[in-house]
Design an enzyme around this catalytic site. Structure first.
Site, mmCIF file in Angstrom:
data_model
loop_
_atom_site.group_PDB
_atom_site.id
_atom_site.type_symbol
_atom_site.label_atom_id
_atom_site.label_comp_id
_atom_site.label_asym_id
_atom_site.label_seq_id
_atom_site.Cartn_x
_atom_site.Cartn_y
_atom_site.Cartn_z
ATOM 1 C CG HIS A 141 40.144 43.481 31.482
ATOM 2 N ND1 HIS A 141 40.046 43.685 30.205
ATOM 3 C CD2 HIS A 141 38.647 43.116 31.914
ATOM 4 C CE1 HIS A 141 39.300 44.352 29.421
ATOM 5 N NE2 HIS A 141 38.164 44.122 30.715
ATOM 6 C CG ASP A 195 43.373 43.810 28.959
ATOM 7 O OD1 ASP A 195 43.060 42.714 29.637
ATOM 8 O OD2 ASP A 195 42.428 43.916 28.664
ATOM 9 C CB SER A 241 35.970 43.990 28.676
ATOM 10 O OG SER A 241 36.132 44.908 28.599
#
Length: 424
Positions: A116, A153, A237
């Site tokens: 992402h 992910d 992230s």
């Protein structure tokens, strides 16, 4: 003086008084020489020393491995749905920007991050422009996608034109050996504040949370994740979660944020999650061989047989979605994944799994009857496609999976062997 120190002093004073009284009453023939008193360690000093030792460890880990951290920025051109601009043939375009983190995993310059972080505006495929910047450098360099794994992910990218001296791989650890309570150091770029470090502990090693993304890469998958209280915020992230030895134990990916639930901005509430590094290690060879494409979770070759109508799409669901009366009427188990079809030549077909032979429609959906129902995989309950995928996610070609299969009121164990078709 705090209460703890005062208590120690009082105990020591009492021991001193007792020793004086006993010294006057030593029996005849015994030595009058008092034994040497053991050195007393000041608890405040001991605690301070432990803090200094822990701080020094953190400093050492950061100084050695933070240069392997990478700041990632993305850009994608988005066409605004402005009716007036479209009416006059002048679509309104905007550039959507994103930031995140990553880290070097080898000397070739491969950078592991979250999918992402590098995904495009629609969430399917990569952003139009990906750039990376290393610590101590003001200039960014472009990066290209090596492989994407939306369901996990995870993504692998590689910079173009980066001097090899700036490539500093961080060693990968073993997430299967993690213990609750051990140190966890999170590195990343929270809110775009690049090259930031936070520290906490491993709060849990086996949280099951939905991590993956759907779209071109298939459905997202509920996965095992590491929970930590090391502060993780938007921008962290894709960054590494390290242990006290400086080894990567996870890839920071999500947080639980009451602020978002209240309509605010996501921020750390002390509950963050990281993808276990062993899942990434298993995927690395496939990501490196993807040639810029997408890799998916292993499949055994079955299609869901219970479908319901969602918002503009048909959704596969487990038997728990049916009413108890409906399951009793159809003579079906309480929970499980109904097998609608089996792909010829697939691992499921080779193991003898059977798809439905009859389809029955009901208000809002349909169900395939006459075939198998998968109720467990490797000892874990299965009630939907995502449960089966979760049992397969860290498997490699040649690995086996044990399914508990219900058919016509009888339950049996079936062993599935993953082959090359499982990964295509």
């Amino acid at each position: 003086m705090n209460g703890r120190v005062g208590a120690v002093i009082l105990v020591l004073a009492g021991l001193g008084l007792g020793a004086t009284l006993l010294r006057d009453q030593v029996p005849l023939g015994m030595s009058q020489t008092a034994p040497a008193a053991a050195p007393v360690q000041n608890p405040v000093a001991a605690e301070a020393g432990a803090k200094l030792q822990n701080e020094q460890n953190t400093i050492d880990v950061v100084s050695r491995f933070e240069p392997g951290l990478v700041f990632i920025s993305t850009e994608s051109e988005v066409v605004s749905q402005n009716p007036f601009g479209m009416m006059f043939g002048q679509p309104d375009t905007q550039v959507q920007q994103g930031v995140g983190s990553g880290f070097f995993v080898n000397d070739a310059g491969d950078i592991l991050t979250n999918y992402h972080v590098v995904a495009g505006e629609s969430g399917a495929g990569a952003a139009q422009k990906i750039s990376i910047r290393v610590m101590g450098q003001d200039r960014s360099v472009p990066a290209r996608v090596i492989g994407l794994a939306p369901q996990y992910d995870l993504a692998l990218i590689r910079p173009d034109g980066l001097d090899a001296k700036f490539i500093r791989p961080i060693p990968l650890g073993d997430s299967d050996t993690l213990k609750v309570g051990q140190k966890a150091i999170a590195m990343g770029a929270p809110f775009g504040l690049d090259f930031s470090v936070t520290e906490g502990i491993v709060s849990s090693t086996a949280r099951q949370i939905p991590i993956g993304f759907g779209g071109a890469g298939g459905q997202g998958i509920t996965q095992k994740a590491i929970q930590t209280d090391a502060a993780i915020n938007p921008g962290n992230s894709g960054g590494p979660l390290l242990d006290s030895g400086g080894r990567v134990i996870g890839i920071n990916t999500q947080i639980i944020s009451p602020g978002v639930q209240a309509g605010g901005t996501g921020q750390s509430a002390g509950v963050g999650f990281a993808i276990p590094v062993n899942a990434a290690k298993n995927l690395l060879p496939r990501l490196q061989a993807a040639k810029g494409g997408i890799i998916t979770a292993p499949r055994i070759g079955v299609g869901a047989g219970l479908l319901v109508q969602g918002q503009g799409q048909v959704i596969p669901v487990g038997l728990s979605a049916l009413s108890p009366q409906g399951k009793e009427q159809l003579n079906l188990p309480e929970n499980g994944l109904v097998v609608g079809e089996v792909t010829p030549g697939s691992p499921a077909a080779k193991a003898g799994l059977k798809g439905g032979t009859d389809t029955q429609e009901f208000r809002g959906g349909q169900i395939a009857l006459g075939g198998d129902v998968i109720t467990a995989a490797n000892g874990s309950p299965v009630d939907g496609v995502e449960d089966l995928q979760a049992a397969l996610i860290d498997r490699k070609q040649g690995d086996t999976v044990t399914l508990k299969v219900w058919r016509a009121g009888q339950t049996r164990d079936v062993t599935i062997t993953l082959d090359a078709s499982s990964f295509q």
